[in-house]
Scaffold this motif. Sequence first.
Motif, PDB file in Angstrom:
ATOM      1  N   LEU A  28       0.546  -1.213  -1.739  1.00 48.28           N
ATOM      2  CA  LEU A  28      -0.320  -1.968  -2.632  1.00 48.28           C
ATOM      3  C   LEU A  28      -1.595  -1.162  -2.833  1.00 48.28           C
ATOM      4  CD1 LEU A  28      -0.856  -4.556  -4.237  1.00 48.28           C
ATOM      5  CD2 LEU A  28      -1.873  -5.513  -2.162  1.00 48.28           C
ATOM      6  N   LEU A  29      -1.875  -0.819  -4.059  1.00 50.82           N
ATOM      7  CA  LEU A  29      -3.025   0.002  -4.403  1.00 50.82           C
ATOM      8  C   LEU A  29      -4.249  -0.878  -4.642  1.00 50.82           C
ATOM      9  CD1 LEU A  29      -1.080   2.220  -6.923  1.00 50.82           C
ATOM     10  CD2 LEU A  29      -1.684   2.825  -4.574  1.00 50.82           C
ATOM     11  N   PRO A  30      -5.441  -0.288  -4.579  1.00 46.81           N
ATOM     12  CA  PRO A  30      -6.658  -1.064  -4.837  1.00 46.81           C
ATOM     13  C   PRO A  30      -6.651  -1.742  -6.213  1.00 46.81           C
ATOM     14  CG  PRO A  30      -7.217   1.059  -3.891  1.00 46.81           C
ATOM     15  CD  PRO A  30      -5.732   1.073  -4.172  1.00 46.81           C
ATOM     16  N   THR A  31      -5.864  -1.212  -7.143  1.00 45.77           N
ATOM     17  CA  THR A  31      -5.776  -1.780  -8.496  1.00 45.77           C
ATOM     18  C   THR A  31      -4.834  -2.985  -8.544  1.00 45.77           C
ATOM     19  OG1 THR A  31      -3.958  -0.290  -9.015  1.00 45.77           O
ATOM     20  CG2 THR A  31      -6.181   0.459  -9.572  1.00 45.77           C
ATOM     21  N   LEU A  32      -4.252  -3.358  -7.406  1.00 47.26           N
ATOM     22  CA  LEU A  32      -3.275  -4.430  -7.257  1.00 47.26           C
ATOM     23  C   LEU A  32      -1.911  -4.070  -7.851  1.00 47.26           C
ATOM     24  CD1 LEU A  32      -5.461  -7.620  -7.743  1.00 47.26           C
ATOM     25  CD2 LEU A  32      -4.863  -6.408  -5.637  1.00 47.26           C
ATOM     26  N   GLU A  33      -1.732  -2.828  -8.200  1.00 47.31           N
ATOM     27  CA  GLU A  33      -0.419  -2.322  -8.570  1.00 47.31           C
ATOM     28  C   GLU A  33       0.278  -1.935  -7.277  1.00 47.31           C
ATOM     29  OE1 GLU A  33      -0.759   0.201 -12.503  1.00 47.31           O
ATOM     30  OE2 GLU A  33      -2.328   0.738 -11.073  1.00 47.31           O
ATOM     31  N   TYR A  34       1.591  -1.732  -7.345  1.00 41.33           N
ATOM     32  CA  TYR A  34       2.271  -1.264  -6.150  1.00 41.33           C
ATOM     33  C   TYR A  34       3.257  -0.167  -6.481  1.00 41.33           C
ATOM     34  CZ  TYR A  34       6.514  -3.882  -7.274  1.00 41.33           C
ATOM     35  OH  TYR A  34       7.644  -4.352  -7.873  1.00 41.33           O
ATOM     36  N   LEU A  35       3.511   0.650  -5.481  1.00 40.66           N
ATOM     37  CA  LEU A  35       4.503   1.719  -5.569  1.00 40.66           C
ATOM     38  C   LEU A  35       5.610   1.398  -4.581  1.00 40.66           C
ATOM     39  CD1 LEU A  35       2.143   4.839  -5.349  1.00 40.66           C
ATOM     40  CD2 LEU A  35       3.120   3.835  -7.420  1.00 40.66           C
TER      41      LEU A  35
END
Length: 95
Positions: A28-35
């Motif tokens: 979970l990235l700080p942008t609330l996107e995920y990989l």
Amino acid sequence: MDVVHGPQRYQVDSKCFVAEVGEVSMVLLPTLEYLELDEVSTSILRAFGVPRSVDDTVTELLAAYEVDEVVVRADVVRIVEHLMAHGAIHACAPG
């Protein structure tokens, strides 16, 4: 972004949340996107839980798996560049 070889160290960004589910990781990235990462990418991500260089990571993976050094190095560089582009890994200050 080009990954620097040699003494330059990288680390997983402290603002990222990593959840491992079996052989796959969700970051979970700080942008609330995920990989979503596969087993190889997860191993590489795990290695950068502490500041370390690409060279140190390649050496560690070579000791753990029966793989070709050229292939491992290319994978580490490719994955670190991908994770850096998404803000999941950052270059550490020298020292």
